[in-house]
Design a protein around this motif. Structure first.
Motif: not given
Length: 85
Positions: A1-20, A74-81
């Motif tokens: 399995k590949v783990y993924v973390e999602v971060y919001n760097n915009s002013g759009v509330a909830g973007l990381a959650g919806r993308t996740a 960033m963590n080096f054992d996963r993908l970071t979006v």
């Protein structure tokens, strides 16, 4: 399995959650969402060297045109979006 973390760097509330949700629906394993502090020029999938191919696939799945090698803190054992506005 590949783990993924999602971060919001915009002013759009909830973007990381919806993308996740989209990422999980495509079969990836999301292990966290949060806001990213700092300036990222465009949406990017960051990866450790061993996950380069997976990063390219995730970027394709999301319609993101940019992948880069991960950098601290960033963590080096996963993908970071990191999503931008």
């Amino acid at each position: 399995k590949v783990y993924v973390e999602v971060y919001n760097n915009s002013g759009v509330a909830g973007l990381a959650g919806r993308t996740a949700d989209k990422i999980q629906a495509a079969g990836w394993q999301v292990v966290g969402t949060d806001n990213w502090v700092g300036s990222i020029p465009e949406p990017t999938v960051y990866h450790p060297p061993r996950l380069k191919a997976e990063a390219k696939q995730l970027a394709l799945d999301l319609g993101i045109g940019r992948t880069k090698e991960a950098v601290a803190p960033m963590n080096f054992d996963r993908l970071t979006v990191i999503l931008t506005g």
